[in-house]
Design an enzyme around this catalytic site. Structure first.
Site, short mmCIF file in Angstrom:
data_model
loop_
_atom_site.label_atom_id
_atom_site.label_comp_id
_atom_site.label_asym_id
_atom_site.label_seq_id
_atom_site.Cartn_x
_atom_site.Cartn_y
_atom_site.Cartn_z
N ARG A 60 -36.50 43.82 0.95
CA ARG A 60 -35.75 44.63 -0.06
C ARG A 60 -35.58 43.81 -1.40
O ARG A 60 -34.67 43.22 -1.61
CB ARG A 60 -34.50 45.31 0.33
CG ARG A 60 -33.84 46.31 -0.24
CD ARG A 60 -32.90 45.89 -1.42
NE ARG A 60 -32.04 44.99 -1.31
CZ ARG A 60 -31.45 44.16 -1.79
NH1 ARG A 60 -32.16 43.84 -3.07
NH2 ARG A 60 -30.37 43.49 -1.78
N LYS B 54 -34.00 32.39 -7.78
CA LYS B 54 -32.64 32.07 -7.76
C LYS B 54 -32.25 30.53 -7.62
O LYS B 54 -31.15 30.07 -8.00
CB LYS B 54 -32.14 32.66 -6.06
CG LYS B 54 -32.20 34.11 -6.13
CD LYS B 54 -30.83 34.73 -6.47
CE LYS B 54 -31.20 36.32 -6.44
NZ LYS B 54 -30.06 36.87 -7.05
N GLU C 193 -31.01 36.26 0.90
CA GLU C 193 -31.26 37.22 -0.61
C GLU C 193 -32.27 38.22 0.07
O GLU C 193 -33.53 37.99 0.77
CB GLU C 193 -31.99 36.09 -1.40
CG GLU C 193 -31.80 36.67 -2.61
CD GLU C 193 -30.74 36.87 -3.34
OE1 GLU C 193 -29.99 35.82 -3.44
OE2 GLU C 193 -30.34 37.79 -3.99
N ASP C 194 -32.15 39.55 -0.34
CA ASP C 194 -33.06 40.31 -0.41
C ASP C 194 -33.61 40.98 0.81
O ASP C 194 -34.77 41.29 0.96
CB ASP C 194 -33.97 40.46 -1.54
CG ASP C 194 -33.47 40.46 -2.82
OD1 ASP C 194 -32.18 40.50 -3.03
OD2 ASP C 194 -33.94 40.44 -4.02
N ASN D 56 -24.32 40.57 -12.95
CA ASN D 56 -25.19 40.00 -12.20
C ASN D 56 -24.73 38.89 -11.13
O ASN D 56 -24.03 38.23 -11.85
CB ASN D 56 -26.72 39.83 -12.60
CG ASN D 56 -27.84 39.38 -11.86
OD1 ASN D 56 -27.62 38.30 -11.33
ND2 ASN D 56 -28.69 40.04 -12.01
N TYR E 263 -35.89 35.38 -14.31
CA TYR E 263 -35.09 35.92 -13.31
C TYR E 263 -35.29 37.44 -13.49
O TYR E 263 -36.06 37.77 -14.09
CB TYR E 263 -33.79 35.43 -13.55
CG TYR E 263 -32.68 35.72 -12.57
CD1 TYR E 263 -32.52 35.35 -10.94
CD2 TYR E 263 -31.47 36.39 -12.94
CE1 TYR E 263 -31.79 35.85 -10.14
CE2 TYR E 263 -30.29 36.85 -12.13
CZ TYR E 263 -30.81 36.64 -10.80
OH TYR E 263 -29.71 36.99 -9.69
N ASN F 177 -31.22 46.90 -9.87
CA ASN F 177 -32.06 46.04 -10.32
C ASN F 177 -33.58 46.24 -9.89
O ASN F 177 -33.58 46.77 -8.94
CB ASN F 177 -31.66 44.52 -10.01
CG ASN F 177 -30.49 44.22 -10.86
OD1 ASN F 177 -30.19 44.34 -11.78
ND2 ASN F 177 -29.70 43.11 -9.79
N ASP G 282 -25.86 36.70 -0.76
CA ASP G 282 -25.68 37.07 -2.07
C ASP G 282 -25.46 38.38 -2.62
O ASP G 282 -25.05 38.91 -3.71
CB ASP G 282 -27.03 36.33 -2.86
CG ASP G 282 -27.00 36.49 -4.64
OD1 ASP G 282 -25.71 36.13 -4.75
OD2 ASP G 282 -28.08 36.48 -5.12
N ASP G 283 -26.38 39.15 -1.85
CA ASP G 283 -26.45 40.58 -2.05
C ASP G 283 -25.21 41.29 -1.66
O ASP G 283 -24.71 42.26 -2.30
CB ASP G 283 -27.67 41.33 -1.57
CG ASP G 283 -29.03 40.98 -1.97
OD1 ASP G 283 -29.28 40.79 -3.37
OD2 ASP G 283 -29.70 40.25 -1.26
O1 LIG Z 1 -31.59 39.34 -8.35
C1 LIG Z 1 -30.81 39.88 -8.99
O2 LIG Z 1 -30.95 40.05 -10.12
C2 LIG Z 1 -29.67 40.51 -8.33
C3 LIG Z 1 -29.96 40.76 -6.78
O3 LIG Z 1 -29.57 39.79 -6.06
C4 LIG Z 1 -30.52 41.88 -6.57
O4 LIG Z 1 -30.62 42.69 -7.03
O5 LIG Z 1 -31.08 41.98 -5.18
MG LIG Z 2 -30.64 39.83 -4.16
#
Ligand SMILES: O=C([O-])CC(=O)C(=O)O
Ligand SMILES: [Mg+2]
Length: 637
Positions: A238, A256, A328-329, A537, A185, A493, A351-352
């Site tokens: 992103r 994840k 995610e992202d 986190n 991770y 991060n 999640d973000d």
């Molecule tokens: O993945 C991670 O460590 C936390 C997160 O969702 C990000 O920074 O986008």
């Molecule tokens: Mg993320």
């Protein structure tokens, strides 16, 4: 019709869905009969499918004449729990044996196959003579992993293990979570995504690109597992704070979801990582000969929207409405829009925006036990007004509103955000993106973070801009100049993008800052005292949150569930943790923490009428624990 070949695989006479589900049922039934229940309830979940399968298979299989391969009742967990009393007589049939068994990561145990299992599963001679325990395998793997000095080598070794022996991978991760989390991770997964084209070996999830437009349902059907409970999807625009990594963002959903299993106990076969590839604007990747994605600029507008829409409805059609889709992202513009668009029709969670919000709120609530005061008595300043920044701000404002009974518009005024153009203020509202507008308060123009700190005098500073090294010495000293114990969260991060390091925070604040960061930092000694930074986190939240949704059969995510998750996490912080300045509990207790979060989230789902798994289990914590996947080996009789 089904038949059995020499290597023990079921062969379907039919094609497509029917054959696939027959095969899965066969595997499930065998597993159930031979390995018994894993925990409360789960062992009894597939009676009806067993009956069907028995009927399907009895005519063509010599039942009981081959030995069986167990794989865990979690293979079918979640299908039908109502059949507990009607258990039928066990029967058995092989679904995999011999060489194929050694090559099947779901069932392979490597040297841990017992001598008896080797006899009954055509494994004699395919393995060296020694039989070892799972414990010894773990010891050896940790020894080997520690030989690698480069984190990416450890990452590749872990991915190889996951592809080779799934249970061993998860047992290793569960047993050594604090050491291995930074490998599978954040931060190493970030580097893995940057170099994904080079380290790519086997696909670990589904790739849905523009080329699959109009065929997404078919693509989903190509995935070998049918009963999916959690999907993590990215479009790679992103990735952490590393920007657009296009198709190579796949490392994130994979990482994840491995945490969903290891930390939250969702069975691996219920997890599906997906990357939507609409191109990339990353010039370097477009020129990279090893790049694995579409070689074109990102599709936007209608073309993007249509692909995502097709995806969302194909998922619902294929897996039903209780599958959780975790975004995610995604880049800001799409992240907010997708969440707003699908939160009323699908079980979606960003999640973000939401996971990070829940984890940050928990840390702040725990930190208040050290510094005193209520949320509303503090002043918040954010650097970064994207998904994490505005997501956290909104959840804090919501919680404040609940605590004080003040309207949300009022509680938002305690929270200030700075973006790349300075303090967000009402005179900027015309040029602000929608998600920033609630934070445009009356104020004169302030150019930068340091000036904003001096004027606003926040007691809590939160970094979420994805840009590293922005909490400078001056920034930390300014925070310390009017606050005895400033709370400083550097959430960006991976480590390279962190607003400051733990060492900088403690040194510059002369040991007064209460600090936590999105990426892990080692403890720091300052003036003879040891400071242990917490890791703020979202990994603390999403695995337990998802488990709570799954066990309650929730059909929608509600903000109150995020508050429930946050509350459960904050409650896990002990006075002993706090005495060390730790505002999060150690990750080594994460499975218990996840179960607590799951129980609180499920309770909220029932309270809100969003749960469909009825009747409500009387003890949700016990129920959550009993549902969690265990990576211990099964014995195959
Ligand atoms: O993945 C991670 O460590 C936390 C997160 O969702 C990000 O920074 O986008
Ligand atoms: Mg993320």
């Amino acid at each position: 019709m089904l038949s059995l070949n020499r290597s023990g695989f079921l062969r379907g006479g039919g094609t497509g869905d029917k054959w696939r589900s027959q095969r899965r049922r066969a595997a499930a039934a065998v597993v159930r009969c031979c390995s018994g229940g894993e925990g409360n309830g789960r062992g009894f979940s597939i009676e009806s499918t067993m009956k069907e399968m028995k009927a399907d298979a009895a005519s063509v299989l010599d039942l009981g004449s081959k030995s069986a391969v167990g794989g865990g009742v979690e293979d079918v967990y979640g299908e039908d729990r109502a059949t507990e009393d009607q258990l039928i007589t066990p029967w058995s049939v092989s679904v995999a044996s011999g060489y194929s068994l050694l090559r099947d990561p779901h069932y392979n145990k490597g040297l841990a196959f017992s001598q008896k299992e080797r006899d009954s599963h055509y494994l004699r001679g395919l393995l060296p003579p020694a039989s070892t325990s799972q414990e010894l395998q773990i010891k050896k793997l940790m020894h080997n992993l520690r030989q690698y000095e480069v984190p990416l080598q450890r990452y590749v070794a872990m991915m190889d293990l996951q592809e080779r022996n799934e249970r061993l991978f998860y047992k290793l991760l569960v047993d050594h979570v604090e050491e291995l989390l930074p490998i599978v991770y954040t931060p190493t997964v970030g580097e893995a995504c940057q170099k994904y084209g080079c380290i790519f070996r086997r696909p670990q999830g589904l790739y849905i690109s523009l080329k699959e437009k109009g065929k997404i349902l078919e693509v989903l059907k190509n995935w070998p597992e049918r009963s999916i409970q959690v999907i993590v999807v990215t479009d790679g625009e992103r990735i952490l704070g590393l920007g657009d990594l296009g198709c190579q963002g796949m490392g994130i959903p994979v990482g994840k979801l491995s945490l969903y299993t290891a930390l939250g106990g969702i069975r691996p076969s219920a997890c599906l990582p997906i990357t939507i590839d609409v191109g990339t604007n990353n010039e370097q990747l477009l020129k990279d000969e090893f790049y694995i994605g579409l070689r074109q600029k990102r599709a936007t507008g209608q073309e993007y929207k249509e692909l995502l829409h097709e995806f969302m409805y194909a998922v619902k059609q294929n897996y039903g409405e209780k599958v959780l889709i975790q975004f995610e992202d995604f880049a800001n513009h799409n992240a907010f829009e997708l969440l707003a668009k699908y939160r009323t029709t699908h079980l979606v969670f960003n999640d973000d925006i939401q996971g990070t919000a829940s984890v940050a709120l928990a840390g702040v609530v725990a930190a208040l036990k050290l510094v005193g005061g209520t949320l509303a008595e503090h002043t918040f300043l954010f650097l970064g007004a994207g998904e994490a920044g505005t997501g956290i701000a909104e959840l804090i404002a919501l919680e404040m509103a609940k605590q004080t009974k003040a309207p949300l518009e009022e509680t938002r005024k305690k929270i200030w955000l700075v973006d790349s153009k300075g303090l967000i203020i009402s005179s900027r509202v015309g040029s602000l993106q929608n998600f920033k507008r609630p934070w445009a308060h009356e104020h004169e123009h302030v150019d930068n973070l340091l000036d904003a700190i001096k004027i606003i005098k926040p007691t809590i500073l939160i970094g979420s801009s994805g840009v590293g090294k922005t909490f400078t010495k001056e920034v930390v000293e300014a925070m310390t100049s009017f606050s005895e114990r400033p709370i400083i969260l550097a959430l960006s991060n991976p480590t390279s993008q962190s607003e400051c390091t733990a060492e900088e925070a403690y040194t510059w604040s002369k040991g007064r800052a209460i600090f936590a960061s999105g990426s892990p930092f080692e403890p720091v000694e300052h003036n003879g005292k040891l400071f242990v930074p917490g890791q703020a986190n979202n990994a603390y939240i999403f695995p337990g949150f998802g488990l709570g949704l799954v066990i309650s059969g929730a059909i929608r995510v509600h903000d109150d569930m995020l508050l429930a998750a946050s509350e459960a996490l904050a409650q896990q912080v002990t006075p002993e943790n706090l005495s060390k300045g730790l505002i999060y509990p150690p990750f080594k207790h994460i499975r218990k923490i996840s179960a607590e979060i799951a129980a609180n989230v499920a309770a909220k789902a029932y309270e809100l009428g969003l749960a469909t798994r009825l009747p409500r289990p009387p003890d949700l914590l016990k129920y959550a624990e009993s549902c969690m996947y265990s990576p211990l080996y099964r014995s195959y009789r």
